[in-house]
Design a protein around this motif. Structure first.
Motif, PDB file in Angstrom:
ATOM      1  N   ASN A 124       0.852  -1.190   0.000  1.00 58.83           N
ATOM      2  CA  ASN A 124       0.000   0.000   0.000  1.00 58.83           C
ATOM      3  C   ASN A 124       0.890   1.242   0.000  1.00 58.83           C
ATOM      4  O   ASN A 124       1.729   1.414   0.884  1.00 58.83           O
ATOM      5  CB  ASN A 124      -0.911  -0.008   1.221  1.00 58.83           C
ATOM      6  CG  ASN A 124      -1.923   1.113   1.194  1.00 58.83           C
ATOM      7  OD1 ASN A 124      -2.188   1.706   0.144  1.00 58.83           O
ATOM      8  ND2 ASN A 124      -2.487   1.429   2.349  1.00 58.83           N
ATOM      9  N   THR A 125       0.711   2.103  -1.004  1.00 60.67           N
ATOM     10  CA  THR A 125       1.503   3.323  -1.129  1.00 60.67           C
ATOM     11  C   THR A 125       0.583   4.526  -1.128  1.00 60.67           C
ATOM     12  O   THR A 125      -0.443   4.532  -1.810  1.00 60.67           O
ATOM     13  CB  THR A 125       2.327   3.303  -2.433  1.00 60.67           C
ATOM     14  OG1 THR A 125       3.145   2.123  -2.464  1.00 60.67           O
ATOM     15  CG2 THR A 125       3.238   4.523  -2.512  1.00 60.67           C
ATOM     16  N   TRP A 126       0.925   5.574  -0.350  1.00 57.88           N
ATOM     17  CA  TRP A 126       0.141   6.799  -0.321  1.00 57.88           C
ATOM     18  C   TRP A 126       1.086   7.999  -0.394  1.00 57.88           C
ATOM     19  O   TRP A 126       2.307   7.839  -0.573  1.00 57.88           O
ATOM     20  CB  TRP A 126      -0.744   6.857   0.925  1.00 57.88           C
ATOM     21  CG  TRP A 126      -0.013   6.761   2.229  1.00 57.88           C
ATOM     22  CD1 TRP A 126       0.435   7.790   3.002  1.00 57.88           C
ATOM     23  CD2 TRP A 126       0.355   5.568   2.910  1.00 57.88           C
ATOM     24  NE1 TRP A 126       1.051   7.327   4.127  1.00 57.88           N
ATOM     25  CE2 TRP A 126       1.024   5.958   4.093  1.00 57.88           C
ATOM     26  CE3 TRP A 126       0.193   4.206   2.652  1.00 57.88           C
ATOM     27  CZ2 TRP A 126       1.530   5.039   5.000  1.00 57.88           C
ATOM     28  CZ3 TRP A 126       0.693   3.296   3.554  1.00 57.88           C
ATOM     29  CH2 TRP A 126       1.352   3.713   4.715  1.00 57.88           C
ATOM     30  N   GLU A 127       0.538   9.191  -0.276  1.00 57.69           N
ATOM     31  CA  GLU A 127       1.319  10.413  -0.521  1.00 57.69           C
ATOM     32  C   GLU A 127       2.485  10.563   0.439  1.00 57.69           C
ATOM     33  O   GLU A 127       3.563  11.022   0.053  1.00 57.69           O
ATOM     34  CB  GLU A 127       0.396  11.631  -0.422  1.00 57.69           C
ATOM     35  CG  GLU A 127       1.104  12.946  -0.745  1.00 57.69           C
ATOM     36  CD  GLU A 127       0.177  14.149  -0.638  1.00 57.69           C
ATOM     37  OE1 GLU A 127       0.636  15.275  -0.861  1.00 57.69           O
ATOM     38  OE2 GLU A 127      -1.024  13.937  -0.320  1.00 57.69           O
TER      39      GLU A 127
END
Length: 310
Positions: A124-127
């Motif tokens: 899971n990748t976010w800002e």
């Protein structure tokens, strides 16, 4: 007289020999009495009967229950659990890493897990960062935890180990017992001649097979947790930074926030004044009326006190 004395001596000797012979015969008779012989023969017959019953096809529910709930095999005498069995552990690791970039983190983590013989189960990748769940072989768990620092600066690291040795060997022993029972029931089924026995054996065999499938599923899940350890990796940027570098303060956004706070303050004050006007005036009017009625021109209480003084 001499002749008579010799005859008496011979007669006495014969009588003595006869008494000895009778005594010896009576002792031998006691040692091998018919009752004792019968006891030996009856024990032999009972043993043969028990062996025949053990090989018989017909059995009841009690026998099945006893075989199914057979306890674990005793451990070797004089040896501890650590000496006899290998300890089974479920190991879990948590790593928080401060990084400069997460743009290619997913690819790097996947290659790293593969080099250890493991795999990524969740990414899971976010800002402002990224998170990964990695499974690696248990024998390489310590190596994996040490290599996790290659991705950045480790800010937090923890390891948890859960000992499941008793549960593992208990399930394994029960599974082996069920295998033996299944084979016995299969053998009984092939030898059954009576329809009633055939149906009963078939019913119990199906029940045992269902138990085996359920136990096998539990054992596989537990074995997988033991064979592969889990590592949770949390990647985040340094405070005040993002993927592009240092985060500058947004003046426009700060000004908008300031104006919004002022408007919210005056709006709240206006609401308070509104509630005072709506609910305060009626309360003041009611209080003034009671004061006028009791202490004003009407003065009911004042008049009452004057009468009491008189």
């Amino acid at each position: 007289m001499k002749l008579n004395f010799r005859k008496l001596t011979k007669a006495f000797a014969c009588i003595s020999v006869a008494v000895c012979v009778l005594f010896v015969c009576s002792c031998d008779g006691k040692k091998s009495s018919p009752q004792a012989v019968y006891g030996v023969n009856s024990s032999a017959k009972l043993s043969m009967k028990s062996m025949a019953m053990a090989d018989s096809v017909s059995f009841d529910n009690a026998e099945y229950a006893m075989e199914e709930e057979a306890p674990m095999a005793p451990r070797e005498a004089g040896g501890s659990q650590e000496e006899v069995f290998e300890r089974k552990l479920i190991r879990t690791g948590n790593v928080s890493i401060e990084v400069q970039s997460v743009s290619d983190a997913e690819e790097k983590i996947a290659q790293w897990a593969k080099s250890l013989g493991g795999y990524v189960t969740n990414a899971n990748t976010w800002e402002m960062g990224a998170g990964f769940t990695v499974r690696v072989p248990s024998e390489r768990f310590d190596e994996a935890m040490a290599q996790a620092g290659n991705f950045g600066r480790i800010t937090n690291r923890s390891v948890n180990s859960q000992d499941v040795s008793d549960n593992y060997y208990d399930i394994k022993s029960r599974l082996e017992t069920k295998y033996i029972l299944r084979d016995k029931l299969t053998n009984y089924l092939s030898q059954a001649k009576d329809i009633k026995d055939l149906l009963e054996i078939e019913r119990q065999l199906n029940s045992v097979i269902e138990d085996i499938e359920s136990t096998e599923s539990r054992f596989k899940r537990l074995s997988n947790q033991i064979d592969y350890s889990t590592i949770y990796i949390d990647m985040h940027f340094e405070h005040g930074k993002n993927e592009s570098g240092i985060i500058l303060p947004d003046v426009k956004e700060s000004w908008n926030t300031f104006i919004s706070n002022i408007i919210a303050f005056f709006w709240g004050l206006l609401r308070i004044l509104f509630y005072i006007v709506i609910f305060g005036i009626p309360v003041v009017a009611v209080a003034a009326f009671f004061f006028w009625l009791l202490f004003g021109k009407v003065g009911l209480l004042v008049k009452l006190f004057k009468k009491l003084k008189k």
